[in-house]
Design an enzyme around this catalytic site. Structure first.
Site, short mmCIF file in Angstrom:
data_model
loop_
_atom_site.label_atom_id
_atom_site.label_comp_id
_atom_site.label_asym_id
_atom_site.label_seq_id
_atom_site.Cartn_x
_atom_site.Cartn_y
_atom_site.Cartn_z
N ASP A 18 31.64 37.51 43.52
CA ASP A 18 31.90 38.17 44.78
C ASP A 18 31.78 37.08 45.84
O ASP A 18 31.17 36.02 45.60
CB ASP A 18 30.95 39.33 45.04
CG ASP A 18 31.53 40.29 46.07
OD1 ASP A 18 32.42 39.88 46.84
OD2 ASP A 18 31.09 41.45 46.13
C1 BGC Z 1 33.28 42.36 48.66
C2 BGC Z 1 34.32 42.32 47.57
C3 BGC Z 1 35.60 41.77 48.12
C4 BGC Z 1 35.34 40.39 48.69
C5 BGC Z 1 36.55 39.73 49.27
C6 BGC Z 1 33.13 41.01 49.35
O1 BGC Z 1 32.33 41.10 50.46
O2 BGC Z 1 32.05 42.78 48.14
O3 BGC Z 1 34.51 43.62 47.01
O4 BGC Z 1 36.58 41.75 47.13
O5 BGC Z 1 34.38 40.50 49.71
O6 BGC Z 1 36.95 40.37 50.43
#
Ligand code: BGC
Length: 743
Positions: free
Chosen positions: A257
């Site tokens: 993530d």
């Molecule tokens: C989120 C993810 C997301 C990523 C990119 C993170 O903060 O938890 O689900 O895909 O950001 O935007």
């Protein structure tokens, strides 16, 4: 400085290298490409080069990877180096219903249609990886991100995730299943350290991920922000090495993530392949915080060179990333995709239509417009663009039909509107900063208009502001925000003809439940959302959604929330706040630790086993017609090791309207060596029936469906003895029970 070319100039007719030949098996191509790469090139595959892309191998013509959120549509273009939107004018898309809506359809065919449609849009936008679907389990209604997941039951979530992934990937776009694992709350998500039993892990929290990987064939998976057993999920040895790769045989890429990596050595050794989103302040060559400073960039290279981690680790990562590139960016057979097509709008509408849940109805619905001269719509969600906000799943739809405009299209200028409450001017403005006078004024205005109306349609609920259905914050209370309960109570006093048609990705308290004639429960339905809701109200669509999560009467009736802070949100220790993700605003907390005290009793498993009735149970949803469940035809009463029981349930539409019914199959183990929930969902089927029509819904029970996870033996076991299969219209509305035995 003049550059000198030292490499020999290749002949124009040189033979095509193996890795470029699409007709050669992928593993051979991966090995061939790997054998041509320098150590530096391999390391470069393992981390971001921008906010949403990672490198290929320029010298070999291996393309970079482009990723996008996910999961409800393809997100607008984000700047290379910061979170700002790029302001492109060609990146608006179809917003599809939230995944919690998809789950409420209980219709895997719609899931396939969803994956196909969003995949085509991703392809058209030239994305290689779509960051979704999310299959974390709905553990508490306070989780700000439940709307991005598929409810409280692992079987339902898994069955719905698989067709989405399969169809999405046919476009040469990888699914990135998220967030692996136990990202079941947003509060302290970057730091909270979860402790739970292996039974809860294997029976509740992992099965949907396992199905996504093994049956869906997902090409990538995203590590979660939180920790389990004291180690961050993005480089968690047990989760990634032992379970994901070891037990499940995953051959795709593990992506962090954004900002989920915390340690080079762990990242090197524990199964992470691509590091994304760590704090960076500028382009590699311009900044001291560039991408080369990522844990899996220069620090990793140095560790390999010094022999502190084996070089084989980077070979393994490069293999996984190359496989991902070959399957997506370098797949020359992939289609070109399309975006905002009539077919995609129709898909979004069909999914939305089937997701709306009729919780209660005394007959006032469907609403016959000819009976009413004035219809008052109250509530901010009737006009708010609910694709805005919510965090990374935010979308820029080309079109958006609001419930108010759809109701006006159906009922004409009989329809008046009053907001009734204010939500704050920005997405991040806290509820308690909205002046009370403003709320009082809006409430008084709506109540005065309701007095004069023949009927009120209330379209409130939650929205995508922080502390509601929104990433990185959890809800602060179980009740509806912005004084909506008081507003609804006052509206009922002046006009009891009130239909509640709330929009929310979560359960919420309903203190007025007995005082209103009808309640509809919809999730965020995207581009066509208002039309789906209005068509259900008008009866153009017969509702057929069922709850993918329980709605407890009060918060403490939810298992996770009944044990105090240790179970949710966790307890802090120490004096100083941990920085969750350097440079981000995410709350770190002071070393929060958490124990999943309800263990395997999540959702209806808790309500059933502890005999705490939900206000509206898991699997509940009404229709404008009636269905009768005939006597099931059962093939056997005893099942052995390789046997199976076939059950056929005739379902008849005994009402006057065409409609669809979801038939649910639960199984109870009457006696077992380890405690089990009263019953568990093991099958479901949806049938569409004309008035008077009968169709059979078929189920197959195999020994697999009878197993529980024995944590001492570390295996799934089935014990001989008596079982029951329940054919049900909801988790509490059991129509037939079939006893059988496993020998
Ligand atoms: C989120 C993810 C997301 C990523 C990119 C993170 O903060 O938890 O689900 O895909 O950001 O935007």
């Amino acid at each position: 400085m003049a550059m000198t070319l030292t490499t020999a100039i290749p002949a124009a007719n040189a033979e095509k290298p193996i890795y470029l030949d699409q007709n050669i098996p992928i593993e051979k191509r991966v090995e061939d490409a790997l054998s041509r790469m320098t150590l530096e090139e391999k390391v470069a595959l393992c981390h971001a080069q921008g906010k949403f892309s990672s490198k290929g191998v320029e010298r070999l013509g291996i393309p970079e990877i482009w990723m996008s959120d996910g999961p409800h549509g393809v997100r607008a273009e984000i700047n290379w180096n910061d979170w700002g939107y790029s302001g492109w004018t060609n990146d608006s898309i179809t917003a599809f219903p939230a995944l919690t809506a998809l789950a409420a359809t209980w219709n895997p065919q719609l899931s396939a249609l969803y994956g196909k449609s969003v995949g085509e849009e991703a392809r058209y936008r030239k994305k290689d990886v779509l960051l979704g679907p999310g299959v974390n389990i709905y553990r508490t209604p306070l989780n700000g991100r439940n709307f991005e997941y598929m409810g409280e039951d692992p079987y339902l979530a898994g069955e719905m995730a698989v067709p989405y992934i399969q169809e999405l990937q046919k476009n040469g776009v990888a699914a990135c299943v998220k967030h692996f694992a136990l990202n079941n709350q947003e509060k302290w998500r970057g730091t909270v350290d979860v402790e739970l039993s292996d039974r809860a892990l294997y029976e509740i929290y992992l099965p949907a991920f396992k199905k996504a990987v093994q049956d869906g064939g997902a090409w990538s998976i995203m590590g979660a922000y939180n920790q389990i057993w004291g180690q961050h999920c993005c480089h968690n040895e047990r989760l990634l090495n032992d379970i994901l790769r070891g037990e499940w045989g995953f051959d795709g890429a593990v992506i962090t993530d954004w900002g989920g990596a915390h340690d080079t050595k762990e990242a090197a050794l524990n199964g992470l392949d691509i590091e994304m989103g760590s704090f960076t302040n500028g382009l590699t060559s311009e900044s001291e915080f560039g991408y080369d400073d990522y844990y899996l960039a220069d620090p990793y290279l140095e560790m390999i060179k010094k022999g502190e981690v084996p070089e084989s680790t980077v070979d393994e990562k490069a293999r996984n990333v190359l496989r991902l590139i070959f399957r997506t960016a370098m797949n020359t057979n992939k289609p070109f995709g399309s975006k905002c097509t009539p077919e995609h709008y129709a898909a979004a509408k069909a999914i939305g239509d089937e997701s709306v849940i009729l919780l209660k109805n005394n007959g006032i619905l469907p609403l016959d417009g000819s009976k009413y001269n004035s219809i008052l719509v109250v509530g901010d969600n009737a006009v708010r663009r609910l694709t805005d906000g919510g965090g990374s799943s935010e979308l820029k739809p080309k079109d958006y039909i609001s419930p108010l405009s759809a109701l006006q299209a159906l009922y004409g200028d009989k329809v008046k509107f009053a907001p009734g409450y204010a939500c704050g001017r920005t997405l991040y403005e806290a509820e308690d900063t909205i002046p009370q006078e403003e709320q009082d004024r809006l409430r008084a205005e709506a109540v005065a208009m309701a007095k004069d109306a023949d009927i009120v349609i209330y379209v409130g609920g939650l929205n995508k502001n922080s502390w509601q259905d929104c990433e990185s914050t959890d809800r602060r209370e179980y009740e509806l925000p912005f004084g909506q309960n008081e507003l609804i109570k006052e509206l009922i006093k002046v006009n009891p003809n009130i239909i509640i048609a709330n929009i929310s990705g979560n359960a919420y308290e309903m203190p007025w439940v007995n005082d209103v004639p009808a309640i509809l429960h919809a999730s965020y339905l995207g581009t066509m959302g208002g039309a789906s809701i209005a068509d259900v109200i008008a009866g153009n669509v017969n509702p057929s959604g069922k709850l993918p999560y329980s709605i407890p009467v009060k918060l403490r009736d939810c298992g996770a929330n009944s044990f105090g802070e240790i179970s949710y949100p966790g307890i802090e220790s120490g004096d100083t706040d941990v920085v969750a993700i350097p440079g981000s605003v995410i709350e770190g907390g002071k070393n929060p630790k958490q124990k999943y005290m309800e263990d395997i009793l999540v959702g209806y498993r808790w309500h059933d086993t502890k005999k705490i009735p939900a206000l509206f149970p898991f699997g509940h949803g009404l229709s404008y017609t009636e269905f009768e469940y005939g006597k099931p035809v059962v093939s056997e009463s005893v099942i052995g090791e390789n046997g199976k029981i076939m059950i056929e349930v005739p379902v008849t539409n005994t009402g006057a309207k065409e409609g669809s019914e979801i038939v649910e199959l639960y199984i109870s183990d009457l006696k077992s060596s380890l405690p089990r929930p009263v019953k568990e969902l093991k099958g479901f089927g949806k049938v569409r029936l004309a008035p008077g029509e009968t169709k059979s819904v078929k189920f197959e029970i195999t020994p697999e469906d009878l197993k529980f996870f024995d944590d001492k033996k570390h295996e799934w076991v089935v014990e001989p003895g008596k079982f029951k299969a329940h054919v049900a219209a909801s988790s509490t509305d059991i129509r037939h029970t079939i006893p059988f035995e496993y020998k």
